[in-house]
Design a protein around this motif. Structure first.
Motif, PDB file in Angstrom:
ATOM      1  N   ASN A 607     -16.353 -12.889  12.786  1.00 13.55           N
ATOM      2  CA  ASN A 607     -16.578 -13.876  11.728  1.00 13.55           C
ATOM      3  C   ASN A 607     -18.051 -14.115  11.414  1.00 13.55           C
ATOM      4  O   ASN A 607     -18.414 -15.143  10.853  1.00 13.55           O
ATOM      5  N   PHE A 613     -19.994 -19.717   6.907  1.00 14.26           N
ATOM      6  CA  PHE A 613     -18.865 -20.607   6.659  1.00 14.26           C
ATOM      7  C   PHE A 613     -19.295 -21.961   6.103  1.00 14.26           C
ATOM      8  O   PHE A 613     -18.808 -22.393   5.065  1.00 14.26           O
ATOM      9  N   ASP A 616     -20.894 -22.102   2.512  1.00 13.23           N
ATOM     10  CA  ASP A 616     -20.171 -21.413   1.445  1.00 13.23           C
ATOM     11  C   ASP A 616     -19.024 -22.308   0.980  1.00 13.23           C
ATOM     12  O   ASP A 616     -18.136 -22.634   1.771  1.00 13.23           O
ATOM     13  N   LYS A 619     -15.521 -20.737   1.854  1.00 14.36           N
ATOM     14  CA  LYS A 619     -15.229 -20.511   3.270  1.00 14.36           C
ATOM     15  C   LYS A 619     -15.309 -21.786   4.094  1.00 14.36           C
ATOM     16  O   LYS A 619     -14.730 -21.868   5.171  1.00 14.36           O
ATOM     17  N   SER A 620     -16.038 -22.786   3.619  1.00 12.51           N
ATOM     18  CA  SER A 620     -16.148 -24.025   4.391  1.00 12.51           C
ATOM     19  C   SER A 620     -14.790 -24.695   4.548  1.00 12.51           C
ATOM     20  O   SER A 620     -14.573 -25.463   5.489  1.00 12.51           O
ATOM     21  N   LEU A 622     -12.188 -23.339   5.468  1.00 11.34           N
ATOM     22  CA  LEU A 622     -11.526 -22.771   6.646  1.00 11.34           C
ATOM     23  C   LEU A 622     -11.912 -23.508   7.925  1.00 11.34           C
ATOM     24  O   LEU A 622     -11.273 -23.333   8.961  1.00 11.34           O
ATOM     25  N   LEU A 623     -12.973 -24.308   7.850  1.00 15.47           N
ATOM     26  CA  LEU A 623     -13.417 -25.070   9.024  1.00 15.47           C
ATOM     27  C   LEU A 623     -13.087 -26.541   8.833  1.00 15.47           C
ATOM     28  O   LEU A 623     -13.857 -27.295   8.235  1.00 15.47           O
ATOM     29  N   LEU A 666     -13.133 -18.306  16.117  1.00 19.38           N
ATOM     30  CA  LEU A 666     -14.145 -19.240  15.621  1.00 19.38           C
ATOM     31  C   LEU A 666     -14.837 -19.992  16.757  1.00 19.38           C
ATOM     32  O   LEU A 666     -15.313 -21.114  16.574  1.00 19.38           O
TER      33      LEU A 666
END
Length: 849
Positions: A607, A613, A616, A619-620, A622-623, A666
Motif C-alpha cells: 500500500n 492515502f 488523497d 483514497k482517504s 479507505l482509512l 494497513l
C-alpha cells in the motif's frame, strides 16, 4: 390602609426577611457573625462551600466543605461527633477558636488553638482552605489543610517532621455514608533517607508508592514528571513535604483531588462539569498486586500473569503446598547458596566463581532500600563486595539503593518502573545466561566466518577475472570507506557524544552481515529498472518494485549519483536498520554496492506510503477512524522502540507521512533511516551544524539551533498525528484569514472549542468523538514549542491507550504562523540546501504498468 392590609403586609415583610436570611451566604465567620444550619460560607470564586450536610442513608448532620455540590465533600469538621438535629452553629468562641456548637451551646468540635487572640475571624480561600486568622494582623492561627480529612487538594501538603515524626496525613471515612475516622490512613514515611507514600490499615502497611525521586513516586507506573505536577522535598526546617499543583488553564478539568476511600484505595478524581460529579482517573489498587507484599519475600507479582505471583529466578517456594494453593505470603527461598555465604560458613575458598546479578526490568523496587550517593558502577561493586547485599538498583535522582534483607513487594510493570539487580549464585547465572551455549555459538560462528571468508576470497578472484566491473573490489573499498565513516557517520562530523562502546560495536558491522545483492540480480528483479516498476521518486533517487526468483517481492531504493545522500548516509542506514527488528519498522533485506551504484533492498509494501492515502481525497475514504487510530499507535510504538526498547537509542530525525509505509493490512512501518542518529551511553541530546529533515516536521530547537533529541521525533510525531486526523498537509496548509499553519489552525480551533473544523469529515463519527479529540489533544502536546514540555513516547503510548485518563493542557505549538515557516524557507539557496531533507523517500508518484 386598613387593618387587614397592614396585617398582610406585616406577614409578607416577615416572610421576605426570613427568605433573605435563609438564602444569603456570608463570607466571614466572626464572634458576632455565625453560620446556622441553614446558612453557608462560600469562597470568592463560588466553587467551595462550607455548611451543614447530611450524608446519604444517614440522619446525622455534619459541618463540611464541598466542591460544587454536597456529593463532593472534601473536608469534615465534626467527623466523630455528629449532630442529631438542625440546631448546630459554627461561630468564633470567646477564646478565639472556631467551633461547632450543638443546640445546647456545647462545643462538639474546635480548632483547639491554645494561643489565640480574642479578635479572630474565619474565611475561605479559593483553594478550598478554611483559615482562622487574627483580624488585626492577618496572622494565620489554624487552617484546614493542616488537618485534612480524606482528601488531598491542589496545594495541600502531605508532610512529616524528621525530628518529631508529626504528620499531616489523610484518614478514610468509616464508610461511604459515615465521615467518622475509618481504619485506613495515608502518609509520608522516611526511612534511611528515602521517602515513600504509604497507606496503612490500622498499623499494618497496606500499600506503598515506591521511592520518591523528587518528581514522581517510582512505584506508581502511570506517573511521570510531565503528566503529574508533584513537587516537594526537604523544606530546610526539618519537614519533608510533597504536594501537587494543577494549571488554571484546565478550566473544569482543573479540579483534581486525591481521595482515600473507606476501602483503603487512594483515588485520583476530576470534576466532570457535564455530569456534575467526580470522575475516576486512577486508583492505587487496580489489582491484587497492589496489596503490600502479597507474594511474600523474594517473589514478584505480575497482574498480567496467572497466577500473579512467581518466585524470582534462583528461588523456589518456601512452602510448595501452600504456594500451589495460591497462598503466597510465606514467599520464596534461594535454590543455591551464594559463594560468599559458603565461604563465610566454611571459612575456606570453595571455588573462584563469583556471584553475579540477575536483572529485573521495569519493576516496583522492594521495600526497605538503603540509599547512597554513588554512580551505577560503584553501586554494583558496593553490593557485590558486601555479602549481606542481596540486590541493588540505581535511579538518577535518588542514587544507589541496596537491600540487605528480604525482598518484599516487588511488582512487574509493563512500562516505567526501575531496573532491579538481584544477587544470584554463579550456577544460576550460568544457567540463566547460557554461558556454555554462548561459547559454543561463538566458536561455531568464528569457524563459519573463517570458512566464509576463504570462500569469499576465492569467489572474488573468480569474479574479478571474469567481470570488468570488479564488483567485489568496489565492495571491499566500500567497506574501508564505510568503516571510516562509521567512526563519524553522525552528521558528517566526529561525534563527541557517542560513547566508545557504541562506536566499537558499530565498527564491527560489515556489509557481509546483510545479504549482498549483485547488480545483475537487482537488474533482473526490477526488469532493468523498467518504468512500470517505478514506485516513486525522492531526493535520493527512485524506488522500484522487484521480484526475486523465489517470488519474494522487494522494493529497491536506488541512490542516484546526483543525490545528496552519499556513502555516509548509505552506510548509516545499513548500520542502523540492520540492528532493528520491530513490526512497525520496515525490514531491510540487503544492499548492493558496486562501483557508483548504491542500492538498499527492502520488503515491499503493497500500500505504498501513508501520504498516498491521507492526502488523497478518494483514497482517504479507505482509512476510517479505527484504521487511522491503529496507524497512529503503530507509528508511536515504532518510535518508542527506537527511543527506549532497541539495543541502541536511535533518533529518526526525518519522520513524516511519506516515510511511513503501509503493508497489505494497513499496518504502519517507519522507513528511511539515512538521517537517523544513534545515541550512546547516557546521551540524551546532541547538536549538529548540519540540519537534515523536512520542513513542517522539524522541531523548532532542531531547525533553529541544530539541537535534537528524542523530543525532536516526538514533535514530528505530533505533526503526523494532526495530519492523520485532519487529512491535511502541514507543509502546504495556509489559512488566508489568519496566516496560520496547520498546527496554528488546530491550536486556535482547539482553544476556541471549534475542533470539529480540524477533523477530516471522512472519519468523523459522534461515537468516536472523544477518542478523536483525545488524539488531537495528544498531537498538540507533542508539538509544543519547548522540548521539555513535550511528553516522551512512553507517555504518549500510555495516553493513546487511555492508561493515563487525565491529559494536561497543551501550550501554544511551534510555528503557529505560516509566516514563521516562510521565513525559514526564504533563506539562501545554500542554507536551504543544508536544511532540506536529502533523504526524503516518498513512494507517492504512482504510475500504471
Amino acid at each position: 390602609m386598613g387593618s387587614s392590609s397592614c396585617v398582610k403586609f406585616f406577614f409578607v415583610f416577615i416572610l421576605c426577611c426570613h427568605v433573605l436570611d435563609v438564602g444569603t451566604a456570608i463570607d466571614t465567620i466572626t464572634s458576632s457573625q455565625s453560620i446556622k444550619d441553614t446558612e453557608t460560607l462560600t469562597s470568592t470564586d463560588g466553587n467551595f462551600t462550607l455548611g451543614f450536610f447530611t450524608p446519604q442513608n444517614s440522619t446525622n448532620r455534619y459541618v463540611g466543605i464541598w466542591w460544587k455540590s454536597q456529593s463532593t465533600v472534601i473536608w469534615v469538621a465534626n467527623r466523630n461527633q455528629p449532630l442529631n438535629d438542625s440546631s448546630g452553629i459554627v461561630t468564633i468562641s470567646e477564646d478565639g477558636n472556631l467551633v461547632v456548637l450543638n443546640g445546647h451551646k456545647q462545643v462538639i468540635w474546635s480548632t483547639n488553638v491554645s494561643k489565640t487572640s480574642f479578635n479572630t475571624s474565619s474565611q475561605f480561600s479559593d483553594s478550598g482552605k478554611l483559615v482562622l486568622a487574627e483580624t488585626t494582623t492577618g496572622n494565620i492561627l489554624w487552617d484546614s489543610f493542616q488537618q485534612p480529612s480524606n482528601t488531598l487538594l491542589p496545594g495541600m501538603k502531605l508532610s512529616i517532621n524528621k525530628s518529631t515524626g508529626k504528620k499531616v496525613e489523610l484518614t478514610s471515612w468509616e464508610s461511604p455514608y459515615n465521615p467518622s475516622v475509618g481504619s485506613f490512613s495515608s502518609s509520608l514515611v522516611q526511612r534511611k533517607n528515602i521517602v515513600e507514600l504509604f497507606i496503612f490499615n490500622g498499623t499494618q502497611l497496606y500499600w506503598r508508592s515506591g521511592p520518591w525521586n523528587g518528581g514522581i513516586f517510582t512505584g506508581i507506573a502511570y506517573m511521570s514528571t510531565y503528566l503529574n505536577g508533584f513537587k516537594g522535598g526537604d523544606d530546610g526546617e526539618g519537614n519533608i513535604n510533597i504536594y501537587y499543583t494543577v494549571s488554571s488553564e484546565l478550566g473544569p478539568l482543573g479540579f483534581l483531588i486525591y481521595m482515600l476511600n473507606s476501602q483503603g484505595r487512594l483515588e485520583e478524581k476530576w470534576w466532570d462539569d457535564e455530569k456534575q460529579e467526580m470522575g475516576l482517573m486512577w486508583a492505587s489498587r487496580k489489582s491484587d498486586c497492589d496489596i503490600y507484599a502479597i507474594c511474600g519475600s523474594f517473589a514478584i507479582c505480575n497482574a498480567q500473569s496467572s497466577p500473579i505471583c512467581s518466585c524470582l529466578k534462583g528461588f523456589e517456594p518456601r512452602n510448595k503446598e501452600e504456594w500451589n494453593r495460591q497462598h503466597w505470603t510465606s514467599g520464596c527461598v534461594r535454590n543455591t547458596g551464594l559463594l560468599c555465604e559458603r565461604v563465610k560458613d566454611q571459612n575456606t575458598s570453595i571455588d573462584t566463581n563469583e556471584d553475579g546479578f540477575l536483572e529485573l526490568q521495569m519493576v516496583k523496587v522492594p521495600d526497605f532500600p538503603e540509599r547512597s550517593p554513588v554512580d551505577p558502577d560503584k553501586c554494583r561493586s558496593q553490593c557485590l563486595e558486601n555479602c549481606s547485599c542481596v540486590a541493588y538498583s540505581h535511579e538518577e535522582m535518588i542514587g544507589c539503593m541496596s537491600w540487605t534483607g528480604n525482598l518484599l513487594d516487588i511488582q512487574q510493570f509493563s512500562s516505567n518502573g526501575l531496573d532491579l539487580y538481584v544477587r544470584g549464585a554463579y550456577t544460576e547465572l550460568e544457567h540463566d545466561e547460557g554461558t556454555n551455549t554462548t561459547i559454543i555459538i561463538i566458536i561455531t560462528v568464528t569457524i563459519g566466518t573463517v570458512f566464509i571468508v576463504i570462500c569469499a576470497c576465492a569467489y572474488v578472484m573468480w569474479r574479478t577475472s571474469n567481470h570488468p566491473a570488479k564488483i567485489w573490489h568496489s565492495i571491499k573499498s566500500g567497506r574501508k570507506r564505510g568503516n571510516k565513516y562509521l567512526a563519524r557517520f553522525n552528521n558528517g562530523v566526529p561525534s563527541e557524544h557517542t560513547s566508545n562502546k557504541v562506536i566499537e560495536e558499530l565498527s564491527q558491522v560489515k556489509l557481509q552481515e546483510l545479504l549482498l545483492f549483485d547488480f545483475e540480480r537487482v537488474v533482473a528483479a526490477t526488469n532493468n529498472f523498467h518504468l512500470s516498476n517505478k514506485l516513486g521518486q525522492g531526493g535520493f533517487g527512485p524506488v522500484y518494485k522487484g521480484k526475486l526468483p523465489d517470488g519474494q517481492e522487494i522494493a529497491v531504493k536506488r541512490l542516484s549519483r546526483a543525490s545528496g545522500q552519499g556513502l555516509e548516509e548509505f552506510m548509516n542506514e545499513v548500520v542502523v536498520i540492520s540492528k532493528l527488528q520491530h513490526r512497525n519498522l520496515v525490514k531491510l533485506f540487503g544492499c548492493c554496492a558496486e562501483g557508483d551504484e548504491k542500492m538498499l533492498i527492502y520488503e515491499y509494501m503493497l500500500n505504498k506510503s501513508l501520504d498516498v492515502f491521507i492526502f488523497d481525497p478518494s483514497k482517504s475514504k479507505l482509512l476510517d477512524w479505527r484504521k487511522r487510530c491503529g496507524i497512529i499507535e503503530g507509528i508511536g510504538r515504532g518510535l518508542l522502540y527506537l527511543h527506549r526498547d532497541s539495543r541502541l537509542k536511535i533518533i529518526h530525525r526525518d519522520l513524516k507521512a511519506s516515510n511511513v509505509l503501509l503493508d497489505e493490512a494497513l499496518n504502519p512501518k517507519i522507513s528511511d533511516f539515512g538521517m537517523a542518529r544513534i545515541f550512546g551511553g547516557t546521551e540524551d541530546q546532541a547538536n549538529t551544524n548540519r540540519v537534515v529533515g523536512t520542513y513542517g516536521y522539524m522541531s523548532p530547537e532542531y531547525a533553529m539551533q541544530g539541537l535534537f533529541s528524542e523530543k525532536s521525533d516526538v514533535f514530528s510525531f505530533g505533526v503526523l498525528v494532526i495530519e492523520i486526523v485532519s487529512g491535511r498537509r502541514n507543509s502546504r496548509f495556509y489559512d488566508d484569514d489568519n496566516a496560520l499553519s496547520l498546527l496554528g489552525f488546530a491550536w486556535i480551533q482547539w482553544r476556541e472549542g471549534n475542533i470539529l473544523s480540524v477533523i477530516d469529515p471522512e472519519i468523523y463519527d459522534v461515537t468516536h468523538h472523544k477518542d478523536i479529540l483525545r488524539c488531537i489533544h495528544i498531537g498538540l502536546l507533542c508539538v509544543q514549542e519547548r522540548a521539555v514540555d513535550r511528553p516522551t513516547m512512553a507517555a504518549v503510548i500510555s495516553m493513546l491507550n487511555s492508561e493515563v485518563a487525565f491529559l494536561p493542557p497543551p501550550d501554544q505549538p511551534a510555528f503557529v504562523q505560516s509566516q514563521n515557516m516562510l521565513n525559514l524557507v526564504s533563506v539562501s539557496s545554500e542554507e536551504r540546501q543544508k536544511l532540506c531533507s536529502i533523504n526524503g523517500i516518498s513512494i507517492t508518484d504512482i504510475r500504471g504498468r
